[in-house]
Design a protein around this motif. Structure first.
Motif, mmCIF file in Angstrom:
data_model
loop_
_atom_site.group_PDB
_atom_site.id
_atom_site.type_symbol
_atom_site.label_atom_id
_atom_site.label_comp_id
_atom_site.label_asym_id
_atom_site.label_seq_id
_atom_site.Cartn_x
_atom_site.Cartn_y
_atom_site.Cartn_z
ATOM 1 N N ASP A 59 41.473 51.078 16.685
ATOM 2 C CA ASP A 59 42.048 50.182 15.678
ATOM 3 C C ASP A 59 43.230 50.822 14.953
ATOM 4 O O ASP A 59 44.232 50.156 14.683
ATOM 5 N N ALA A 60 43.115 52.112 14.631
ATOM 6 C CA ALA A 60 44.219 52.790 13.947
ATOM 7 C C ALA A 60 45.461 52.832 14.833
ATOM 8 O O ALA A 60 46.571 52.526 14.378
ATOM 9 N N LEU A 61 45.285 53.190 16.098
ATOM 10 C CA LEU A 61 46.423 53.204 17.022
ATOM 11 C C LEU A 61 47.022 51.812 17.180
ATOM 12 O O LEU A 61 48.250 51.651 17.187
ATOM 13 N N GLY A 62 46.156 50.805 17.297
ATOM 14 C CA GLY A 62 46.641 49.429 17.410
ATOM 15 C C GLY A 62 47.419 48.996 16.183
ATOM 16 O O GLY A 62 48.461 48.334 16.290
ATOM 17 N N SER A 63 46.945 49.366 15.004
ATOM 18 C CA SER A 63 47.643 49.021 13.757
ATOM 19 C C SER A 63 49.023 49.642 13.704
ATOM 20 O O SER A 63 49.986 49.010 13.264
ATOM 21 N N LEU A 64 49.106 50.886 14.136
ATOM 22 C CA LEU A 64 50.410 51.549 14.150
ATOM 23 C C LEU A 64 51.355 50.894 15.153
ATOM 24 O O LEU A 64 52.531 50.673 14.866
ATOM 25 N N ARG A 65 50.824 50.537 16.323
ATOM 26 C CA ARG A 65 51.673 49.957 17.371
ATOM 27 C C ARG A 65 52.246 48.605 16.971
ATOM 28 O O ARG A 65 53.405 48.309 17.235
ATOM 29 N N VAL A 66 51.460 47.783 16.297
ATOM 30 C CA VAL A 66 51.959 46.439 15.957
ATOM 31 C C VAL A 66 53.008 46.468 14.845
ATOM 32 O O VAL A 66 53.661 45.454 14.604
ATOM 33 N N GLN A 67 53.220 47.614 14.211
ATOM 34 C CA GLN A 67 54.233 47.726 13.160
ATOM 35 C C GLN A 67 55.643 47.694 13.724
ATOM 36 O O GLN A 67 56.580 47.416 13.009
ATOM 37 N N GLY A 68 55.765 47.979 14.996
ATOM 38 C CA GLY A 68 57.105 48.113 15.565
ATOM 39 C C GLY A 68 57.664 49.487 15.215
ATOM 40 O O GLY A 68 57.099 50.224 14.409
ATOM 41 N N SER A 69 58.771 49.813 15.825
ATOM 42 C CA SER A 69 59.384 51.123 15.635
ATOM 43 C C SER A 69 59.719 51.325 14.167
ATOM 44 O O SER A 69 60.218 50.403 13.532
ATOM 45 N N PRO A 70 59.422 52.457 13.584
ATOM 46 C CA PRO A 70 58.974 53.724 14.163
ATOM 47 C C PRO A 70 57.450 53.880 14.264
ATOM 48 O O PRO A 70 56.955 55.008 14.341
ATOM 49 N N PHE A 71 56.697 52.800 14.246
ATOM 50 C CA PHE A 71 55.240 52.827 14.452
ATOM 51 C C PHE A 71 54.536 53.721 13.432
ATOM 52 O O PHE A 71 53.814 54.635 13.785
ATOM 53 N N GLU A 72 54.780 53.446 12.156
ATOM 54 C CA GLU A 72 54.151 54.259 11.129
ATOM 55 C C GLU A 72 53.636 53.416 9.966
ATOM 56 O O GLU A 72 54.152 52.332 9.691
ATOM 57 N N LEU A 73 52.597 53.944 9.329
ATOM 58 C CA LEU A 73 51.956 53.328 8.172
ATOM 59 C C LEU A 73 51.418 54.427 7.271
ATOM 60 O O LEU A 73 51.222 55.556 7.717
ATOM 61 N N THR A 74 51.108 54.059 6.051
ATOM 62 C CA THR A 74 50.375 54.977 5.184
ATOM 63 C C THR A 74 48.900 54.876 5.553
ATOM 64 O O THR A 74 48.456 53.855 6.087
ATOM 65 N N PRO A 75 48.128 55.908 5.265
ATOM 66 C CA PRO A 75 46.687 55.809 5.503
ATOM 67 C C PRO A 75 46.058 54.615 4.780
ATOM 68 O O PRO A 75 45.164 53.958 5.330
ATOM 69 N N GLN A 120 54.668 59.592 21.160
ATOM 70 C CA GLN A 120 54.917 58.902 22.433
ATOM 71 C C GLN A 120 53.639 58.801 23.250
ATOM 72 O O GLN A 120 53.352 57.769 23.859
ATOM 73 N N ALA A 121 52.832 59.861 23.238
ATOM 74 C CA ALA A 121 51.555 59.827 23.966
ATOM 75 C C ALA A 121 50.633 58.760 23.379
ATOM 76 O O ALA A 121 49.959 58.025 24.112
ATOM 77 N N GLY A 122 50.605 58.650 22.061
ATOM 78 C CA GLY A 122 49.793 57.621 21.411
ATOM 79 C C GLY A 122 50.278 56.226 21.733
ATOM 80 O O GLY A 122 49.485 55.310 21.986
ATOM 81 N N GLN A 123 51.593 56.067 21.736
ATOM 82 C CA GLN A 123 52.172 54.766 22.074
ATOM 83 C C GLN A 123 51.839 54.389 23.512
ATOM 84 O O GLN A 123 51.430 53.251 23.781
#
Length: 166
Positions: A59-75, A120-123
Protein backbone atom coordinates in the motif's frame (compact mmCIF):
# COMPACT_ATOMS: atom_id res chain seq x y z
CA UNK A 1 -26.11 -18.79 -14.44
CA UNK A 2 -24.84 -21.55 -12.18
CA UNK A 3 -27.14 -23.38 -9.78
CA UNK A 4 -24.29 -23.38 -7.29
CA UNK A 5 -24.83 -21.00 -4.37
CA UNK A 6 -21.92 -18.70 -3.50
CA UNK A 7 -20.53 -19.36 -0.01
CA UNK A 8 -21.44 -15.85 1.09
CA UNK A 9 -25.09 -16.45 0.22
CA UNK A 10 -25.07 -19.58 2.39
CA UNK A 11 -23.68 -17.51 5.25
CA UNK A 12 -26.38 -14.88 4.73
CA UNK A 13 -29.08 -17.55 4.70
CA UNK A 14 -27.79 -18.85 8.05
CA UNK A 15 -27.79 -15.30 9.40
CA UNK A 16 -31.41 -14.86 8.34
CA UNK A 17 -32.40 -18.16 9.94
CA UNK A 18 -30.55 -17.71 13.21
CA UNK A 19 -30.30 -14.01 14.02
CA UNK A 20 -32.91 -11.40 14.91
CA UNK A 21 -34.27 -9.71 11.78
CA UNK A 22 -33.37 -6.19 12.92
CA UNK A 23 -30.85 -4.69 10.50
CA UNK A 24 -30.13 -7.99 8.73
CA UNK A 25 -30.53 -6.50 5.23
CA UNK A 26 -27.78 -3.97 6.01
CA UNK A 27 -25.59 -6.68 7.52
CA UNK A 28 -26.10 -8.83 4.42
CA UNK A 29 -25.06 -5.95 2.14
CA UNK A 30 -21.91 -5.31 4.16
CA UNK A 31 -21.10 -9.04 4.21
CA UNK A 32 -21.41 -9.15 0.40
CA UNK A 33 -19.14 -6.11 0.05
CA UNK A 34 -16.56 -7.66 2.34
CA UNK A 35 -16.75 -11.01 0.53
CA UNK A 36 -16.31 -9.31 -2.86
CA UNK A 37 -13.32 -7.40 -1.55
CA UNK A 38 -11.71 -10.59 -0.28
CA UNK A 39 -12.31 -12.36 -3.60
CA UNK A 40 -10.78 -9.50 -5.58
CA UNK A 41 -7.93 -9.04 -3.08
CA UNK A 42 -6.76 -12.64 -3.55
CA UNK A 43 -4.58 -11.66 -6.54
CA UNK A 44 -3.07 -8.77 -4.59
CA UNK A 45 -2.11 -11.23 -1.84
CA UNK A 46 -0.42 -13.52 -4.38
CA UNK A 47 1.49 -10.61 -5.90
CA UNK A 48 2.57 -9.42 -2.44
CA UNK A 49 3.81 -12.89 -1.52
CA UNK A 50 5.68 -13.23 -4.81
CA UNK A 51 7.42 -9.89 -4.15
CA UNK A 52 7.85 -10.50 -0.40
CA UNK A 53 5.79 -7.43 0.47
CA UNK A 54 3.47 -7.02 3.43
CA UNK A 55 0.09 -5.39 2.81
CA UNK A 56 1.41 -2.18 4.40
CA UNK A 57 4.48 -2.17 2.17
CA UNK A 58 2.40 -2.80 -0.95
CA UNK A 59 0.00 0.00 0.00
CA UNK A 60 2.81 2.44 0.81
CA UNK A 61 4.53 1.79 -2.52
CA UNK A 62 1.20 2.11 -4.33
CA UNK A 63 0.47 5.42 -2.60
CA UNK A 64 3.82 6.80 -3.65
CA UNK A 65 3.40 5.61 -7.25
CA UNK A 66 -0.01 7.21 -7.76
CA UNK A 67 1.42 10.63 -6.78
CA UNK A 68 3.21 10.92 -10.08
CA UNK A 69 6.77 12.12 -10.42
CA UNK A 70 8.75 12.56 -8.19
CA UNK A 71 6.70 9.84 -6.39
CA UNK A 72 7.02 11.23 -2.89
CA UNK A 73 4.85 11.87 0.16
CA UNK A 74 5.26 12.66 3.81
CA UNK A 75 4.83 9.74 6.20
CA UNK A 76 1.63 11.43 7.49
CA UNK A 77 0.18 11.41 3.96
CA UNK A 78 1.04 7.74 3.54
CA UNK A 79 -0.71 6.97 6.86
CA UNK A 80 -3.83 8.85 5.77
CA UNK A 81 -3.90 7.20 2.35
CA UNK A 82 -3.68 3.71 3.83
CA UNK A 83 -5.29 3.92 7.26
CA UNK A 84 -2.00 2.93 8.93
CA UNK A 85 -0.82 4.02 12.36
CA UNK A 86 2.41 6.02 12.49
CA UNK A 87 4.03 3.19 14.48
CA UNK A 88 3.05 0.63 11.86
CA UNK A 89 4.29 2.88 9.08
CA UNK A 90 7.73 3.27 10.67
CA UNK A 91 8.31 -0.48 10.42
CA UNK A 92 6.99 -0.52 6.84
CA UNK A 93 9.25 2.35 5.75
CA UNK A 94 12.30 0.85 7.49
CA UNK A 95 11.78 -2.44 5.63
CA UNK A 96 11.24 -0.72 2.28
CA UNK A 97 14.32 1.46 2.76
CA UNK A 98 16.48 -1.58 3.67
CA UNK A 99 15.37 -3.21 0.41
CA UNK A 100 16.24 -0.09 -1.60
CA UNK A 101 12.62 0.48 -2.67
CA UNK A 102 12.30 3.94 -1.07
CA UNK A 103 14.57 6.72 0.12
CA UNK A 104 13.91 9.31 2.82
CA UNK A 105 15.14 12.87 2.77
CA UNK A 106 14.54 16.18 4.49
CA UNK A 107 11.60 18.23 3.28
CA UNK A 108 12.73 21.54 1.73
CA UNK A 109 9.63 23.36 3.04
CA UNK A 110 9.94 22.06 6.62
CA UNK A 111 13.34 20.77 7.79
CA UNK A 112 11.66 18.96 10.72
CA UNK A 113 9.73 16.78 8.29
CA UNK A 114 11.01 14.06 6.00
CA UNK A 115 9.69 12.95 2.63
CA UNK A 116 9.53 9.40 1.38
CA UNK A 117 10.34 8.81 -2.28
CA UNK A 118 10.16 5.75 -4.51
CA UNK A 119 13.51 4.63 -5.86
CA UNK A 120 13.70 3.31 -9.41
CA UNK A 121 13.70 -0.24 -8.02
CA UNK A 122 10.58 0.57 -5.99
CA UNK A 123 8.89 2.11 -9.00
CA UNK A 124 9.68 -0.91 -11.16
CA UNK A 125 8.41 -3.34 -8.54
CA UNK A 126 5.14 -1.54 -7.80
CA UNK A 127 4.35 -0.87 -11.46
CA UNK A 128 4.79 -4.55 -12.26
CA UNK A 129 2.71 -5.58 -9.24
CA UNK A 130 -0.08 -3.10 -9.95
CA UNK A 131 -0.19 -4.10 -13.61
CA UNK A 132 -0.68 -7.74 -12.67
CA UNK A 133 -3.32 -6.98 -10.03
CA UNK A 134 -5.26 -4.50 -12.17
CA UNK A 135 -5.33 -6.93 -15.11
CA UNK A 136 -6.83 -9.54 -12.77
CA UNK A 137 -9.43 -7.04 -11.55
CA UNK A 138 -10.39 -6.25 -15.13
CA UNK A 139 -10.73 -9.92 -16.05
CA UNK A 140 -12.85 -10.74 -13.01
CA UNK A 141 -15.12 -7.73 -13.33
CA UNK A 142 -15.59 -8.09 -17.09
CA UNK A 143 -16.46 -11.77 -16.63
CA UNK A 144 -19.17 -10.96 -14.09
CA UNK A 145 -20.58 -7.49 -14.82
CA UNK A 146 -21.65 -5.66 -17.96
CA UNK A 147 -20.29 -2.17 -18.58
CA UNK A 148 -23.54 -0.60 -17.39
CA UNK A 149 -23.57 -2.78 -14.25
CA UNK A 150 -20.00 -1.72 -13.48
CA UNK A 151 -20.96 1.92 -13.92
CA UNK A 152 -23.95 1.44 -11.63
CA UNK A 153 -21.77 -0.29 -9.03
CA UNK A 154 -19.17 2.50 -9.24
CA UNK A 155 -21.91 5.10 -8.75
CA UNK A 156 -23.37 3.29 -5.75
CA UNK A 157 -20.00 2.72 -4.11
CA UNK A 158 -19.15 6.37 -4.78
CA UNK A 159 -22.23 7.34 -2.81
CA UNK A 160 -21.21 5.10 0.08
CA UNK A 161 -17.72 6.61 0.09
CA UNK A 162 -18.85 10.25 0.27
CA UNK A 163 -17.43 12.28 3.17
CA UNK A 164 -19.77 12.20 6.12
CA UNK A 165 -20.78 8.56 5.55
CA UNK A 166 -18.14 7.25 7.95
Amino acid sequence: MSDKIAPIESIIERMKANLPADNLPAAATVKRLYWAREQLFSMSKQVMEKNTLSAGEYDALGSLRVQGSPFELTPSDICQNNMLSSGGLTKVLNNLEKRGLISRHACHEDQRSRKVRLTQAGQNLIESALSEVFADYETRLAKTLSASERQQLDNLLGKLNQPGNE
